[in-house]
Design a protein around this motif. Structure first.
Motif, mmCIF file in Angstrom:
data_model
loop_
_atom_site.group_PDB
_atom_site.id
_atom_site.type_symbol
_atom_site.label_atom_id
_atom_site.label_comp_id
_atom_site.label_asym_id
_atom_site.label_seq_id
_atom_site.Cartn_x
_atom_site.Cartn_y
_atom_site.Cartn_z
ATOM 1 N N HIS A 145 -10.528 8.029 -0.101
ATOM 2 C CA HIS A 145 -9.708 9.093 -0.689
ATOM 3 C C HIS A 145 -10.321 10.469 -0.435
ATOM 4 C CE1 HIS A 145 -12.680 9.819 -3.800
ATOM 5 N NE2 HIS A 145 -12.806 8.500 -3.874
ATOM 6 N N SER A 203 -7.256 15.607 3.433
ATOM 7 C CA SER A 203 -6.390 14.445 3.616
ATOM 8 C C SER A 203 -5.250 14.775 4.576
ATOM 9 C CB SER A 203 -5.842 13.982 2.267
ATOM 10 O OG SER A 203 -6.911 13.571 1.431
ATOM 11 N N VAL A 212 1.021 0.370 4.072
ATOM 12 C CA VAL A 212 0.026 1.246 3.449
ATOM 13 C C VAL A 212 -0.332 0.615 2.110
ATOM 14 C CG1 VAL A 212 -0.469 3.535 2.521
ATOM 15 C CG2 VAL A 212 0.967 3.314 4.563
ATOM 16 N N VAL A 214 -2.636 1.346 -1.233
ATOM 17 C CA VAL A 214 -3.296 2.458 -1.915
ATOM 18 C C VAL A 214 -3.861 1.967 -3.243
ATOM 19 C CG1 VAL A 214 -3.004 4.830 -2.744
ATOM 20 C CG2 VAL A 214 -1.544 3.992 -0.898
ATOM 21 N N GLN A 216 -3.917 7.769 -4.821
ATOM 22 C CA GLN A 216 -2.470 7.994 -4.778
ATOM 23 C C GLN A 216 -2.151 9.397 -4.261
ATOM 24 O OE1 GLN A 216 0.123 5.783 -5.661
ATOM 25 N NE2 GLN A 216 -1.433 4.185 -5.775
ATOM 26 N N THR A 229 -4.061 11.170 -2.325
ATOM 27 C CA THR A 229 -4.430 11.205 -0.907
ATOM 28 C C THR A 229 -3.241 10.753 -0.074
ATOM 29 O OG1 THR A 229 -6.774 10.852 -1.371
ATOM 30 C CG2 THR A 229 -5.999 10.252 0.844
ATOM 31 N N TRP A 230 -2.619 9.637 -0.461
ATOM 32 C CA TRP A 230 -1.444 9.162 0.268
ATOM 33 C C TRP A 230 -0.309 10.196 0.204
ATOM 34 C CZ3 TRP A 230 0.659 7.163 4.079
ATOM 35 C CH2 TRP A 230 2.028 6.873 4.108
ATOM 36 N N ALA A 257 1.640 11.574 3.504
ATOM 37 C CA ALA A 257 2.907 10.884 3.760
ATOM 38 C C ALA A 257 3.872 11.649 4.662
ATOM 39 C CB ALA A 257 3.586 10.529 2.443
ATOM 40 N N VAL A 308 4.800 0.464 1.198
ATOM 41 C CA VAL A 308 3.675 1.136 0.551
ATOM 42 C C VAL A 308 3.444 0.394 -0.756
ATOM 43 C CG1 VAL A 308 2.782 3.255 -0.462
ATOM 44 C CG2 VAL A 308 4.286 3.379 1.548
ATOM 45 N N ILE A 322 -6.138 2.901 1.647
ATOM 46 C CA ILE A 322 -6.778 4.080 1.052
ATOM 47 C C ILE A 322 -7.498 3.636 -0.209
ATOM 48 C CG2 ILE A 322 -6.449 6.398 0.115
ATOM 49 C CD1 ILE A 322 -3.830 6.525 1.793
#
Length: 157
Positions: free
Chosen positions: A8, A31, A49, A51, A58, A60-61, A65, A74, A108
């Motif tokens: 992350h 990120s 994905v 996470v 979360q 970071t995603w 995205a 996801v 992640i």
């Protein structure tokens, strides 16, 4: 198949609990930078994905995205918190590959899991260090069950 293991982004030091630590502005920027780098390595698609349910993972995603191709799935995965077991997660990855046959997976997560998981997947590798937002790319051959570390990158600042 390609497996991308990411730590992350940089998070605040304090929150009500470890799970609630949000990203810093720098963590969001790093990120996003790594999403651009990862997008340049993808063949136009990202199948899965995974996470961690922790806020910083979360976020970071969420920061990545819009830059990456829309994945088919996801999932928030409870087993990939900082306390996750690398052997268990590696078995879960292998089972998912056997049943769903994705061509790419971005995971992640957190220290120390990201380093131990990388070493678990790549035989003979010492657990690599992951700075925040760092990504390791692994080429996994489902036929032989062998893996190769292709690269590991970290943000520039």
């Amino acid at each position: 198949m390609q497996i991308y293991i990411m730590r992350h982004g940089e998070a605040e030091n304090f929150a009500a609990s470890d799970a609630e630590r949000p990203l810093t502005a720098r963590g969001i920027a790093q990120s996003q930078q790594m999403a651009t780098l990862l997008a340049s390595h993808l063949n136009g698609e990202l199948d899965h994905v995974w996470v961690s349910p922790y806020l910083r993972a979360q976020q970071t995603w969420q920061a990545m995205a819009n830059t990456l191709p829309s994945p088919m799935r996801v999932d928030s995965v409870e087993d990939i918190t900082p306390y996750g077991d690398a052997e268990t997660v590696a078995e879960y990855i292998q089972a998912t590959i056997e049943t769903e046959q994705p061509q790419s997976l971005l995971l992640i997560s957190h220290l120390p899991l990201v380093g131990y998981l990388t070493a678990e997947l790549v035989a003979g590798l010492q657990p690599p260090m992951f700075l925040t937002s760092a990504i390791a790319a692994i080429d996994y051959d489902p036929q032989t069950g062998t893996s190769t570390l292709l690269w590991q990158h970290q943000p520039h600042k």
